[in-house]
Every structure is written in structure tokens, then in C-alpha cells.
Write a protein that holds these residues in place. Structure first.
Motif, PDB file in Angstrom:
ATOM      1  N   ARG A 173      44.280  44.383  62.567  1.00 12.33           N
ATOM      2  CA  ARG A 173      45.115  44.168  63.523  1.00 12.33           C
ATOM      3  C   ARG A 173      45.300  44.614  64.583  1.00 12.33           C
ATOM      4  N   ASP A 174      44.584  43.629  65.490  1.00 12.34           N
ATOM      5  CA  ASP A 174      44.499  43.666  67.174  1.00 12.34           C
ATOM      6  C   ASP A 174      45.784  44.835  67.262  1.00 12.34           C
ATOM      7  N   GLU A 175      47.132  45.014  66.781  1.00 11.34           N
ATOM      8  CA  GLU A 175      48.133  45.135  67.723  1.00 11.34           C
ATOM      9  C   GLU A 175      47.588  46.702  67.014  1.00 11.34           C
ATOM     10  N   VAL A 176      47.037  46.440  65.688  1.00  7.17           N
ATOM     11  CA  VAL A 176      47.492  48.121  65.169  1.00  7.17           C
ATOM     12  C   VAL A 176      46.516  48.768  65.906  1.00  7.17           C
ATOM     13  N   ILE A 177      45.229  48.068  66.318  1.00 14.45           N
ATOM     14  CA  ILE A 177      43.945  48.903  66.952  1.00 14.45           C
ATOM     15  C   ILE A 177      44.524  49.648  68.216  1.00 14.45           C
ATOM     16  N   LEU A 178      45.350  48.749  69.083  1.00 12.91           N
ATOM     17  CA  LEU A 178      46.125  49.285  69.962  1.00 12.91           C
ATOM     18  C   LEU A 178      47.627  50.873  69.996  1.00 12.91           C
ATOM     19  N   GLU A 179      48.353  50.147  68.360  1.00 13.49           N
ATOM     20  CA  GLU A 179      48.458  51.597  68.761  1.00 13.49           C
ATOM     21  C   GLU A 179      48.176  53.283  68.258  1.00 13.49           C
ATOM     22  N   ILE A 180      46.564  52.419  67.282  1.00 13.00           N
ATOM     23  CA  ILE A 180      46.006  53.783  67.040  1.00 13.00           C
ATOM     24  C   ILE A 180      45.231  54.382  68.525  1.00 13.00           C
ATOM     25  N   SER A 187      39.637  55.910  62.009  1.00 15.35           N
ATOM     26  CA  SER A 187      38.892  57.019  62.180  1.00 15.35           C
ATOM     27  C   SER A 187      37.116  57.274  60.955  1.00 15.35           C
ATOM     28  N   ARG A 188      37.127  56.971  59.883  1.00 13.25           N
ATOM     29  CA  ARG A 188      36.008  57.079  58.982  1.00 13.25           C
ATOM     30  C   ARG A 188      35.067  56.135  60.129  1.00 13.25           C
ATOM     31  N   LEU A 189      34.846  55.268  60.702  1.00  9.16           N
ATOM     32  CA  LEU A 189      34.129  54.442  60.694  1.00  9.16           C
ATOM     33  C   LEU A 189      33.726  55.290  62.527  1.00  9.16           C
ATOM     34  N   TYR A 190      33.955  55.741  63.715  1.00  7.55           N
ATOM     35  CA  TYR A 190      34.384  56.072  64.358  1.00  7.55           C
ATOM     36  C   TYR A 190      33.389  57.718  64.169  1.00  7.55           C
ATOM     37  N   LEU A 191      33.682  57.874  63.336  1.00  7.78           N
ATOM     38  CA  LEU A 191      33.102  59.742  63.654  1.00  7.78           C
ATOM     39  C   LEU A 191      32.028  59.568  62.149  1.00  7.78           C
ATOM     40  N   ASN A 192      31.326  58.536  61.716  1.00 10.26           N
ATOM     41  CA  ASN A 192      30.667  58.360  61.215  1.00 10.26           C
ATOM     42  C   ASN A 192      28.921  57.958  62.096  1.00 10.26           C
ATOM     43  N   PHE A 221      34.593  52.704  71.360  1.00 11.31           N
ATOM     44  CA  PHE A 221      33.813  52.431  73.414  1.00 11.31           C
ATOM     45  C   PHE A 221      35.691  53.460  73.802  1.00 11.31           C
ATOM     46  N   LEU A 222      36.844  52.512  72.949  1.00  7.42           N
ATOM     47  CA  LEU A 222      38.238  52.609  73.998  1.00  7.42           C
ATOM     48  C   LEU A 222      38.445  54.372  73.451  1.00  7.42           C
ATOM     49  N   CYS A 223      37.979  54.796  72.090  1.00  4.69           N
ATOM     50  CA  CYS A 223      38.282  56.581  71.539  1.00  4.69           C
ATOM     51  C   CYS A 223      37.268  57.383  72.214  1.00  4.69           C
ATOM     52  N   CYS A 224      36.162  56.738  72.513  1.00  2.00           N
ATOM     53  CA  CYS A 224      34.710  57.386  73.045  1.00  2.00           C
ATOM     54  C   CYS A 224      35.106  58.311  74.749  1.00  2.00           C
ATOM     55  N   ASP A 273      25.649  45.192  79.823  1.00  4.27           N
ATOM     56  CA  ASP A 273      25.795  44.622  80.980  1.00  4.27           C
ATOM     57  C   ASP A 273      25.252  45.931  81.909  1.00  4.27           C
ATOM     58  N   TRP A 274      26.056  47.121  81.273  1.00  5.62           N
ATOM     59  CA  TRP A 274      25.653  48.634  82.138  1.00  5.62           C
ATOM     60  C   TRP A 274      25.015  49.779  81.921  1.00  5.62           C
ATOM     61  N   PRO A 275      23.951  50.547  82.368  1.00  2.25           N
ATOM     62  CA  PRO A 275      23.652  51.558  82.120  1.00  2.25           C
ATOM     63  C   PRO A 275      23.631  52.599  81.146  1.00  2.25           C
ATOM     64  N   LEU A 276      23.292  52.883  79.738  1.00  7.13           N
ATOM     65  CA  LEU A 276      23.900  53.537  79.128  1.00  7.13           C
ATOM     66  C   LEU A 276      22.977  55.200  79.130  1.00  7.13           C
ATOM     67  N   SER A 277      23.608  56.112  78.981  1.00  7.15           N
ATOM     68  CA  SER A 277      22.776  57.445  77.852  1.00  7.15           C
ATOM     69  C   SER A 277      21.762  57.492  77.190  1.00  7.15           C
ATOM     70  N   SER A 278      21.093  57.849  76.799  1.00  6.10           N
ATOM     71  CA  SER A 278      20.167  58.189  76.116  1.00  6.10           C
ATOM     72  C   SER A 278      20.803  59.148  74.714  1.00  6.10           C
ATOM     73  N   GLU A 279      21.930  59.731  75.359  1.00  3.88           N
ATOM     74  CA  GLU A 279      22.692  60.678  73.879  1.00  3.88           C
ATOM     75  C   GLU A 279      23.157  59.837  72.917  1.00  3.88           C
ATOM     76  N   THR A 280      24.059  58.732  73.111  1.00  3.11           N
ATOM     77  CA  THR A 280      24.951  57.941  72.449  1.00  3.11           C
ATOM     78  C   THR A 280      24.635  56.838  73.279  1.00  3.11           C
ATOM     79  N   ALA A 281      25.005  55.197  72.401  1.00  2.00           N
ATOM     80  CA  ALA A 281      25.310  54.334  72.997  1.00  2.00           C
ATOM     81  C   ALA A 281      26.649  53.810  73.889  1.00  2.00           C
ATOM     82  N   LEU A 282      27.446  54.882  73.153  1.00  2.00           N
ATOM     83  CA  LEU A 282      28.664  54.640  74.353  1.00  2.00           C
ATOM     84  C   LEU A 282      28.368  55.631  75.622  1.00  2.00           C
ATOM     85  N   ASN A 283      28.025  56.210  75.771  1.00  2.00           N
ATOM     86  CA  ASN A 283      28.495  57.181  77.223  1.00  2.00           C
ATOM     87  C   ASN A 283      27.695  56.131  78.040  1.00  2.00           C
TER      88      ASN A 283
END
Length: 150
Positions: free
Chosen positions: A8-15, A49-54, A88-91, A122-132
Motif C-alpha cells: 500500500r502507498d501509505e505503508v511505503i511512505l511510513e517505511i 527490506s528484502r527487495l532493497y537488500l537484494n 531510489f527513495l531508500c538509497c 532522464d538523468w545521468p546515472l553512475s556506473s556503480e549502481t543504477a540508483l546513484n
């Protein structure tokens, strides 16, 4: 699988936006406010947590985050996009809520999802990870911020 990973979206914002403790009292308080069962909340929290750590351990910089989640966990593109936004938000640990009442408190997850989708597309990403972001890009953003604030 799809139903198990639904969130749920509300749960995402809480987490993502608040530092939750594992204390039963805090979880019960959040569950009461969101009108969700504690077991369901805990499952959704554990899934994030599981998906983000993976993702942190196994992400390939040549694969977009949503594609990673879709392939690794066999979930729909829509749900994979949601988990890419969460990652992305966690990172970046964006401070979406503060102790003061701000307008961001009233924003829905959909707004953050749209913003992150634009950033990741649209924005440039680093080669380390797709989120940086690329370090030059971040330097230019800091310079622009300094110019705008002075």
C-alpha cells in the motif's frame, strides 16, 4: 507472487520516510492509523527490506531498477516500478517529512513515484549502481542550489 509483494502507498511512505522502530507499540500505532493489520504491515515492511537488500547486492548498472525487480522477483512492471521508486527513495534517504508540518506531509506516494520515474529515466546515472547519480551532475546541482539560495 504478485499479491504477496503488493504494498500500500501509505505503508511505503511510513517505511521510507520515517524511521520506524521495531517496537510493537510503534508498529501498532502505525497500523491503527493506517487501518492495516500488524501482520500485513510487517510483511510489507519485510518485503521492502528484502527487495532493497537484494537490489543493493545484485544490481547491474546496465539494467534499470524496475527491470531488475521485474526479472528477479517475477512481478508486474507496475509493481516493479513501485519497488524501483522505493529503492531510489531508500538509497537517497530523501527527507520527505520533517518534524514541522510541511506540505510534503499531504503528498501521496504517486507524486514521489512520478518524480523518481523522471529522475531515473532522464538523468545521468553512475556506473556503480543504477540508483546513484553521476558525481559531476551532483556537483552541478549543488552549485545551482547555492546560486538559487544566495
Amino acid at each position: 507472487i504478485e499479491e504477496y509483494f503488493q504494498i500500500r502507498d501509505e505503508v511505503i511512505l511510513e517505511i521510507v520516510c520515517k524511521k520506524l522502530t521495531s517496537k510493537r507499540k510503534d508498529i501498532d500505532e502505525v497500523c491503527l492509523r493506517l487501518n492495516i493489520q500488524p501482520k500485513a504491515f510487517q510483511r510489507q515492511k519485510d518485503n521492502v527490506s528484502r527487495l532493497y537488500l537484494n537490489f543493493q547486492k545484485n544490481a547491474n548498472p546496465n539494467i534499470k531498477p524496475a527491470e531488475f525487480f521485474e526479472q528477479q522477483f517475477q512481478i508486474s512492471r507496475e509493481l516493479a516500478n513501485k519497488y524501483a521508486t522505493i529503492a531510489f527513495l531508500c538509497c537517497h534517504r530523501l527527507k520527505l517529512f520533517s518534524s514541522k508540518k510541511t506540505q510534503t506531509r499531504n503528498l501521496q506516494f504517486r507524486v514521489f513515484e512520478e518524480l523518481v520515474t523522471i529522475l531515473l529515466h532522464d538523468w545521468p546515472l553512475s556506473s556503480e549502481t543504477a540508483l546513484n547519480f553521476d558525481s559531476d551532475f551532483l556537483d552541478r546541482i549543488r552549485d545551482l542550489k547555492a546560486l538559487l539560495l544566495n
